[in-house]
Design a protein around this motif. Structure first.
Motif, PDB file in Angstrom:
ATOM      1  N   ASP A 255      -0.202   7.543  -4.821  1.00 18.38           N
ATOM      2  CA  ASP A 255      -1.592   7.220  -5.136  1.00 18.38           C
ATOM      3  C   ASP A 255      -1.879   5.750  -4.850  1.00 18.38           C
ATOM      4  OD1 ASP A 255      -4.215   7.680  -6.256  1.00 18.38           O
ATOM      5  OD2 ASP A 255      -3.519   6.516  -7.980  1.00 18.38           O
ATOM      6  N   LEU A 256      -0.950   4.855  -5.214  1.00 22.12           N
ATOM      7  CA  LEU A 256      -1.170   3.431  -4.974  1.00 22.12           C
ATOM      8  C   LEU A 256      -1.190   3.103  -3.493  1.00 22.12           C
ATOM      9  CD1 LEU A 256       0.961   1.676  -7.705  1.00 22.12           C
ATOM     10  CD2 LEU A 256      -1.510   1.766  -7.533  1.00 22.12           C
ATOM     11  N   THR A 257      -0.301   3.695  -2.723  1.00 22.37           N
ATOM     12  CA  THR A 257      -0.232   3.365  -1.301  1.00 22.37           C
ATOM     13  C   THR A 257      -1.308   4.061  -0.485  1.00 22.37           C
ATOM     14  OG1 THR A 257       1.420   5.092  -0.951  1.00 22.37           O
ATOM     15  CG2 THR A 257       2.220   2.865  -1.353  1.00 22.37           C
ATOM     16  N   SER A 258      -1.989   5.035  -1.052  1.00 20.75           N
ATOM     17  CA  SER A 258      -3.044   5.711  -0.289  1.00 20.75           C
ATOM     18  C   SER A 258      -4.367   4.955  -0.355  1.00 20.75           C
ATOM     19  CB  SER A 258      -3.247   7.135  -0.802  1.00 20.75           C
ATOM     20  OG  SER A 258      -3.798   7.103  -2.104  1.00 20.75           O
ATOM     21  N   ARG A 259      -4.495   4.013  -1.274  1.00 22.96           N
ATOM     22  CA  ARG A 259      -5.726   3.226  -1.367  1.00 22.96           C
ATOM     23  C   ARG A 259      -5.724   2.163  -0.268  1.00 22.96           C
ATOM     24  NH1 ARG A 259      -6.205   2.196  -7.864  1.00 22.96           N
ATOM     25  NH2 ARG A 259      -6.046   4.382  -8.449  1.00 22.96           N
ATOM     26  N   PRO A 260      -6.858   1.961   0.395  1.00 24.61           N
ATOM     27  CA  PRO A 260      -6.889   1.003   1.516  1.00 24.61           C
ATOM     28  C   PRO A 260      -6.540  -0.428   1.106  1.00 24.61           C
ATOM     29  CG  PRO A 260      -8.860   2.352   1.508  1.00 24.61           C
ATOM     30  CD  PRO A 260      -8.106   2.676   0.261  1.00 24.61           C
ATOM     31  N   GLU A 261      -7.005  -0.881  -0.059  1.00 27.54           N
ATOM     32  CA  GLU A 261      -6.736  -2.272  -0.437  1.00 27.54           C
ATOM     33  C   GLU A 261      -5.250  -2.519  -0.705  1.00 27.54           C
ATOM     34  OE1 GLU A 261      -8.239  -0.094  -4.173  1.00 27.54           O
ATOM     35  OE2 GLU A 261      -8.833  -0.239  -2.076  1.00 27.54           O
ATOM     36  N   TYR A 262      -4.541  -1.529  -1.253  1.00 30.80           N
ATOM     37  CA  TYR A 262      -3.104  -1.686  -1.469  1.00 30.80           C
ATOM     38  C   TYR A 262      -2.335  -1.467  -0.174  1.00 30.80           C
ATOM     39  CZ  TYR A 262      -3.897  -1.779  -6.468  1.00 30.80           C
ATOM     40  OH  TYR A 262      -4.313  -2.119  -7.717  1.00 30.80           O
ATOM     41  N   ASN A 263      -2.832  -0.592   0.668  1.00 31.19           N
ATOM     42  CA  ASN A 263      -2.170  -0.335   1.939  1.00 31.19           C
ATOM     43  C   ASN A 263      -2.196  -1.572   2.814  1.00 31.19           C
ATOM     44  OD1 ASN A 263      -0.793   1.119   3.797  1.00 31.19           O
ATOM     45  ND2 ASN A 263      -2.558   2.190   4.605  1.00 31.19           N
ATOM     46  N   GLN A 264      -3.239  -2.362   2.751  1.00 38.04           N
ATOM     47  CA  GLN A 264      -3.316  -3.587   3.546  1.00 38.04           C
ATOM     48  C   GLN A 264      -2.282  -4.599   3.098  1.00 38.04           C
ATOM     49  OE1 GLN A 264      -5.056  -4.114   6.308  1.00 38.04           O
ATOM     50  NE2 GLN A 264      -5.627  -1.978   6.111  1.00 38.04           N
ATOM     51  N   ILE A 265      -1.955  -4.621   1.819  1.00 36.36           N
ATOM     52  CA  ILE A 265      -0.923  -5.533   1.325  1.00 36.36           C
ATOM     53  C   ILE A 265       0.422  -5.168   1.946  1.00 36.36           C
ATOM     54  CG2 ILE A 265       0.362  -6.229  -0.735  1.00 36.36           C
ATOM     55  CD1 ILE A 265      -2.231  -5.817  -2.320  1.00 36.36           C
ATOM     56  N   LEU A 266       0.697  -3.872   2.075  1.00 40.13           N
ATOM     57  CA  LEU A 266       1.978  -3.438   2.607  1.00 40.13           C
ATOM     58  C   LEU A 266       2.062  -3.564   4.128  1.00 40.13           C
ATOM     59  CD1 LEU A 266       2.455  -0.232   0.445  1.00 40.13           C
ATOM     60  CD2 LEU A 266       3.584  -2.432   0.142  1.00 40.13           C
ATOM     61  N   VAL A 267       0.929  -3.481   4.830  1.00 42.35           N
ATOM     62  CA  VAL A 267       0.944  -3.419   6.289  1.00 42.35           C
ATOM     63  C   VAL A 267       0.502  -4.727   6.934  1.00 42.35           C
ATOM     64  CG1 VAL A 267      -0.070  -2.251   8.288  1.00 42.35           C
ATOM     65  CG2 VAL A 267       0.538  -0.952   6.255  1.00 42.35           C
TER      66      VAL A 267
END
Length: 75
Positions: free
Chosen positions: A51-63
């Motif tokens: 759920d956390l990694t599917s959100r765009p704002e959190y995904n940008q932190i990882l990518v």
């Protein structure tokens, strides 16, 4: 002297199938409690992480590569 009718002393004589099934199910839950909780922990952790990694704002932190901060050399 044994009783002719009615319930037996240990209660197993006139039990319904539902009561027998529930006793068996609860006996299994007592035996496998740790394993069930172990699997549930990993399922819940996976759902929260997904759920956390599917959100765009959190995904940008990882990518996303950091801009203006050259502590790590990114190719």
């Amino acid at each position: 002297m044994a009783r002719a009718g009615g319930r037996s002393r240990n209660g197993n004589g006139n039990e319904s199938m539902v009561v027998g099934f529930l006793k068996t199910a609860f006996r299994f839950l007592k035996m496998a409690e740790f394993e069930i909780l172990f699997v549930l922990f990993f399922i819940v952790a996976f759902i929260i992480f997904k759920d956390l990694t599917s959100r765009p704002e959190y995904n940008q932190i990882l990518v996303k590569k950091p801009e203006g901060f050259d502590m790590w050399p990114f190719p």
